[in-house]
Design an enzyme around this catalytic site. Structure first.
Site, mmCIF file in Angstrom:
data_model
loop_
_atom_site.group_PDB
_atom_site.id
_atom_site.type_symbol
_atom_site.label_atom_id
_atom_site.label_comp_id
_atom_site.label_asym_id
_atom_site.label_seq_id
_atom_site.Cartn_x
_atom_site.Cartn_y
_atom_site.Cartn_z
ATOM 1 C CB THR A 39 -0.793 0.023 1.268
ATOM 2 O OG1 THR A 39 -0.226 -0.280 2.457
ATOM 3 C CG2 THR A 39 -1.776 -1.096 1.195
ATOM 4 C CG HIS A 44 4.596 1.543 9.390
ATOM 5 N ND1 HIS A 44 4.074 0.484 10.277
ATOM 6 C CD2 HIS A 44 3.435 1.231 8.593
ATOM 7 C CE1 HIS A 44 2.951 0.108 10.120
ATOM 8 N NE2 HIS A 44 2.356 0.578 8.938
ATOM 9 C CG HIS A 47 4.528 -3.282 7.869
ATOM 10 N ND1 HIS A 47 4.580 -2.042 7.472
ATOM 11 C CD2 HIS A 47 3.418 -3.682 7.479
ATOM 12 C CE1 HIS A 47 3.502 -1.767 6.773
ATOM 13 N NE2 HIS A 47 2.744 -2.770 6.826
ATOM 14 C CE LYS A 81 -6.066 0.439 7.323
ATOM 15 N NZ LYS A 81 -5.294 1.725 7.882
ATOM 16 N NE ARG A 85 -6.248 -1.630 2.882
ATOM 17 C CZ ARG A 85 -5.406 -1.236 3.906
ATOM 18 N NH1 ARG A 85 -4.517 -0.504 3.566
ATOM 19 N NH2 ARG A 85 -5.050 -2.057 5.169
ATOM 20 C CD GLN A 166 -4.357 -12.946 3.617
ATOM 21 O OE1 GLN A 166 -4.401 -13.475 4.881
ATOM 22 N NE2 GLN A 166 -3.812 -11.606 3.863
ATOM 23 C CG ASP A 187 -4.540 -7.064 12.111
ATOM 24 O OD1 ASP A 187 -3.459 -7.885 12.130
ATOM 25 O OD2 ASP A 187 -4.445 -6.042 11.403
ATOM 26 C CE LYS A 224 -1.796 2.106 13.587
ATOM 27 N NZ LYS A 224 -2.404 2.256 12.469
ATOM 28 C CE LYS A 227 0.394 5.730 12.048
ATOM 29 N NZ LYS A 227 0.106 6.360 10.642
ATOM 30 C CB THR A 228 6.305 10.253 16.365
ATOM 31 O OG1 THR A 228 6.590 10.872 14.839
ATOM 32 C CG2 THR A 228 7.157 9.318 16.502
#
Length: 415
Positions: A39, A44, A47, A81, A85, A166, A187, A224, A227-228
């Site tokens: 995506t 990040h 992952h 989500k 997307r 999948q 998830d 999360k 994340k920052t």
């Protein structure tokens, strides 16, 4: 300690499809797979946790297949989500897949990397519906958590069919590579169990395949993980520099660092116990944060990336800015408010331009309070003018308010 027990001790197992997997994990030799959809053009740190579990399995003698979802990325996983997307073009999906392939190969050298677009593109609609779709029960598909969460807000047929596609990945890998295990975050449980069911229906009840999921990583303050305020922490050094990557881990809260130490570090559990003891005795030295920061920065960015991150950290801690190379300046102050000026400017104007002071009068007050430093040296001269004689590498002047607030003046000509 058995390998499966170590995974449990580190908090890396959330659920398994069959307890028999533990014996298989301890025996070694399993072929397993982990997938990621392209995506974006970089993974990040969210992952990263999943790929490090794969690396543990590889180190224990199992054989990884890393699937880059060039095909599934065109569909979009509804997991987690609350809205659809944006659909990728084929060109964007394949370009992103190429970038992710380079990253995962670096994380798990020697792993087989495949793109599911290579087999998904061979299906036409009628054979797909007859040969694959007939094995899926609509009621069971609707019962999946990832689908149930979306029914109220709405889900397209495209994303609804993601679990079918999948599942086909797992079947193809089972048939072509004798891949018996799929791993992923919790998830992904619905997608994984759907794949297991497809294998059972196509290959028969005697077919041995397993699923294993691990807990999603969350932070103690509810924010999360990965994340920052400035956004995600990427593995691509062009998106998140090695220094910024290192600083993310060093600045973890103590409770988070202790959890991440178990889940992310490859150090023996006995060594981790020593680090935890040191944390309890002298928490201000941030033993856990530094240990995980150094280990992961070297893993993701190599020895050179770690060395750069450490040198920048040391230079900033001691205000030893003359030790920074030109590239170090760009890396160290990438997230700092900068002001470009082709000519000299007053300290007052510089403080306002870099948002260290909201107004000129407040800038004067800060200077008189001895709260401002230029290149590491405090000043109370509110008439000070900044020019090239103050600049590192002929262009950079560093302003600092208090202990941690930085601003950067760049005296290079405007573009």
């Amino acid at each position: 300690m058995k390998f499966s027990e170590e995974l449990k001790t580190r908090g890396l197992i959330y659920d398994v499809s069959d307890p028999a997997i533990y014996e298989a994990l301890d025996a070694g030799g399993l072929t397993f797979y982990l997938g990621a959809d392209p995506t974006g053009d970089s993974l990040h740190v969210g992952h990263l946790s999943t790929y490090l579990v794969a690396k543990r399995l590889q180190n224990a003698g199992h054989h990884p297949i890393l699937v880059i979802g060039g095909g599934t990325g065109l569909i979009g996983d509804p997991s987690g989500k609350n809205k659809e997307r944006n659909l990728l073009t084929l060109e964007a999906s394949l370009k992103n897949a190429e970038a992710l392939t380079a990253q995962v190969k670096k994380l798990l050298p020697g792993a087989q990397v495949v793109n599911n677009y290579d087999w998904l593109k061979t299906y036409s609609m009628i054979p797909f519906l007859r040969d694959v779709g007939k094995h899926f029960n609509l009621n069971q598909m609707l019962a999946k958590d990832t689908v149930k969460r979306r029914l109220e807000s709405g889900i397209s047929f495209t994303e609804f069919t993601y679990q079918i596609i999948q599942s086909l990945d797992f079947l193809v890998l089972f048939q072509q590579h004798h891949c018996q295990l799929q791993i992923g975050g919790q998830d992904q449980w619905g997608n994984i169990t759907a794949g297991l069911e497809l294998i059972r229906k196509v290959e028969g009840a005697e077919a041995k395949a397993y699923g294993m999921v691990f807990p999603l990583v969350t932070k103690s303050d509810g924010t999360k993980f990965g994340k920052t305020a400035d956004g995600a922490i990427w593995l691509d050094p062009e998106k998140t520099s090695p220094y910024a990557f290192y600083q993310y881990w060093v600045n973890l809260a103590d409770d988070d660092a202790l959890v991440m130490l178990d889940r992310f570090s490859f150090k023996p559990l006995s060594e981790l116990a020593s680090i935890k003891t040191a944390m309890a005795e002298t928490p201000h030295l941030r033993h856990a944060q530094k240990a995980i920061a150094e280990e992961l920065t070297e893993l993701v960015h190599g020895p050179e990336g770690l060395a750069s991150a450490l040198s920048i950290t040391e230079a900033l801690f001691h205000d030893a800015f003359d030790a920074l190379s030109l590239s170090d300046f760009k890396e160290a102050f990438a997230g700092v408010k900068a002001h470009q000026s082709p000519q000299a400017l007053s300290l007052i104007d510089a403080l306002v331009a870099t948002e260290l002071a909201p107004s000129k009068s407040q800038a004067r007050t800060l200077i008189k309070q001895n709260a401002i430093a230029i290149n590491g040296e405090k000043t109370q001269d509110d008439a000070r003018v900044l020019d090239h004689k103050d600049a590192y590498h002929g262009r950079y002047i560093i302003l600092k308010k208090g202990k941690k607030a930085y601003g950067l003046i760049d005296l290079s000509p405007s573009a």
